[in-house]
Scaffold this motif. Sequence first.
Motif, mmCIF file in Angstrom:
data_model
loop_
_atom_site.group_PDB
_atom_site.id
_atom_site.type_symbol
_atom_site.label_atom_id
_atom_site.label_comp_id
_atom_site.label_asym_id
_atom_site.label_seq_id
_atom_site.Cartn_x
_atom_site.Cartn_y
_atom_site.Cartn_z
ATOM 1 N N ASN A 53 -58.438 31.952 47.293
ATOM 2 C CA ASN A 53 -58.312 33.333 47.434
ATOM 3 C C ASN A 53 -60.035 33.819 47.338
ATOM 4 N N PHE A 54 -60.832 33.032 47.837
ATOM 5 C CA PHE A 54 -62.303 33.318 47.931
ATOM 6 C C PHE A 54 -62.565 34.532 48.784
ATOM 7 N N THR A 55 -63.335 35.342 48.376
ATOM 8 C CA THR A 55 -63.716 36.700 49.053
ATOM 9 C C THR A 55 -64.818 37.157 48.616
ATOM 10 N N PHE A 56 -65.831 37.567 49.215
ATOM 11 C CA PHE A 56 -67.115 38.384 48.971
ATOM 12 C C PHE A 56 -66.984 39.964 48.484
ATOM 13 N N ILE A 57 -65.767 40.169 48.650
ATOM 14 C CA ILE A 57 -65.328 41.642 48.140
ATOM 15 C C ILE A 57 -64.194 41.622 47.225
ATOM 16 N N GLY A 58 -63.990 42.670 46.588
ATOM 17 C CA GLY A 58 -62.974 42.598 45.647
ATOM 18 C C GLY A 58 -61.739 42.651 46.424
ATOM 19 N N ARG A 59 -60.753 41.933 45.724
ATOM 20 C CA ARG A 59 -59.470 41.857 46.290
ATOM 21 C C ARG A 59 -58.387 42.478 45.438
ATOM 22 N N SER A 60 -57.595 43.418 46.327
ATOM 23 C CA SER A 60 -56.612 44.255 45.751
ATOM 24 C C SER A 60 -55.598 43.295 45.065
ATOM 25 N N ALA A 61 -55.308 43.861 43.923
ATOM 26 C CA ALA A 61 -54.252 42.898 42.970
ATOM 27 C C ALA A 61 -52.913 42.935 43.536
ATOM 28 N N ALA A 62 -52.681 43.952 44.423
ATOM 29 C CA ALA A 62 -51.316 43.918 45.238
ATOM 30 C C ALA A 62 -51.223 42.980 46.363
ATOM 31 N N LEU A 63 -52.409 42.548 46.772
ATOM 32 C CA LEU A 63 -52.347 41.679 47.764
ATOM 33 C C LEU A 63 -52.663 40.141 47.532
ATOM 34 N N ASP A 64 -52.916 39.990 46.085
ATOM 35 C CA ASP A 64 -52.973 38.822 45.316
ATOM 36 C C ASP A 64 -52.197 38.418 44.395
ATOM 37 N N ASP A 65 -50.805 38.429 44.858
ATOM 38 C CA ASP A 65 -49.827 38.394 43.710
ATOM 39 C C ASP A 65 -49.344 36.563 43.763
ATOM 40 N N GLU A 66 -48.396 36.611 43.029
ATOM 41 C CA GLU A 66 -48.074 35.220 42.751
ATOM 42 C C GLU A 66 -47.473 34.490 44.009
ATOM 43 N N LEU A 67 -46.463 35.182 44.794
ATOM 44 C CA LEU A 67 -46.299 34.612 45.990
ATOM 45 C C LEU A 67 -47.286 34.305 47.132
ATOM 46 N N THR A 68 -48.167 35.018 47.014
ATOM 47 C CA THR A 68 -49.251 34.678 47.759
ATOM 48 C C THR A 68 -50.163 33.600 47.360
ATOM 49 N N ARG A 69 -50.378 33.271 46.259
ATOM 50 C CA ARG A 69 -50.932 32.156 45.642
ATOM 51 C C ARG A 69 -49.977 31.036 45.749
ATOM 52 N N ALA A 70 -48.818 30.972 45.650
ATOM 53 C CA ALA A 70 -48.042 29.888 46.246
ATOM 54 C C ALA A 70 -47.926 29.555 47.428
ATOM 55 N N PHE A 80 -49.771 29.587 56.193
ATOM 56 C CA PHE A 80 -50.011 30.488 55.440
ATOM 57 C C PHE A 80 -49.332 31.730 56.087
ATOM 58 N N VAL A 81 -49.587 32.019 57.380
ATOM 59 C CA VAL A 81 -49.252 33.203 58.121
ATOM 60 C C VAL A 81 -47.616 33.247 58.169
ATOM 61 N N VAL A 82 -47.163 32.060 58.318
ATOM 62 C CA VAL A 82 -45.673 31.881 58.540
ATOM 63 C C VAL A 82 -45.132 32.364 57.169
ATOM 64 N N LEU A 83 -45.541 31.770 56.283
ATOM 65 C CA LEU A 83 -44.975 32.006 54.687
ATOM 66 C C LEU A 83 -45.250 33.467 54.472
ATOM 67 N N GLU A 84 -46.506 33.797 54.750
ATOM 68 C CA GLU A 84 -46.593 35.468 54.459
ATOM 69 C C GLU A 84 -45.701 36.340 55.286
ATOM 70 N N HIS A 85 -45.505 36.079 56.327
ATOM 71 C CA HIS A 85 -44.457 36.905 57.301
ATOM 72 C C HIS A 85 -43.230 36.739 56.725
ATOM 73 N N VAL A 86 -42.651 35.613 56.574
ATOM 74 C CA VAL A 86 -41.205 35.515 55.667
ATOM 75 C C VAL A 86 -41.350 36.002 54.419
ATOM 76 N N GLY A 87 -42.245 36.255 53.840
ATOM 77 C CA GLY A 87 -42.421 36.880 52.295
ATOM 78 C C GLY A 87 -42.212 38.405 52.587
ATOM 79 N N ASP A 88 -42.678 39.166 53.683
ATOM 80 C CA ASP A 88 -42.571 40.320 53.920
ATOM 81 C C ASP A 88 -41.405 40.941 54.341
ATOM 82 N N ALA A 89 -40.595 39.818 55.003
ATOM 83 C CA ALA A 89 -39.161 40.566 55.487
ATOM 84 C C ALA A 89 -38.199 40.719 54.403
#
Length: 128
Positions: free
Chosen positions: A52-69, A119-128
């Motif tokens: 979850n490395f980033t130079f700017i602050g990350r929104s808590a809504a975009l960095d949930d437990e599902l995204t970390r998994a 990661f892209v596939v898992l994030e897409h499946v999680g949005d559906a």
Amino acid sequence: MLVAVAIMLMTLIAAFTAFIDSGPGDWRAVDLVRATALLVLVVVLATRSTTNFTFIGRSAALDDELTRANRASAARYGFWSLMLGLLASFVLNLWLPVQLTQAVPVLMAFGAAAATLRFVVLEHVGDA
């Protein structure tokens, strides 16, 4: 996603030809740029898809437990694809001489691409 895969493959092919076409001391400036571009692409893709490395602050809504998994799963897929690529390069070396400078950029890009696509596939499946 197909466009992103095509761009990664074109970058991989460009860097691979830079390593094949010239010997260790025969590198031109464009070969160094190709190799550096591949290394930067691999580091950025691997870092962004597995941490979850980033130079700017990350929104808590975009960095949930599902995204970390999903990032953990992507890191695992990237690691095992790299290991399978290493195994394939050892098997290929039985018939064709494969130099380290030829195999490393391909294997790095293969592992980073596998992690990113997972990661892209898992994030897409999680949005559906």
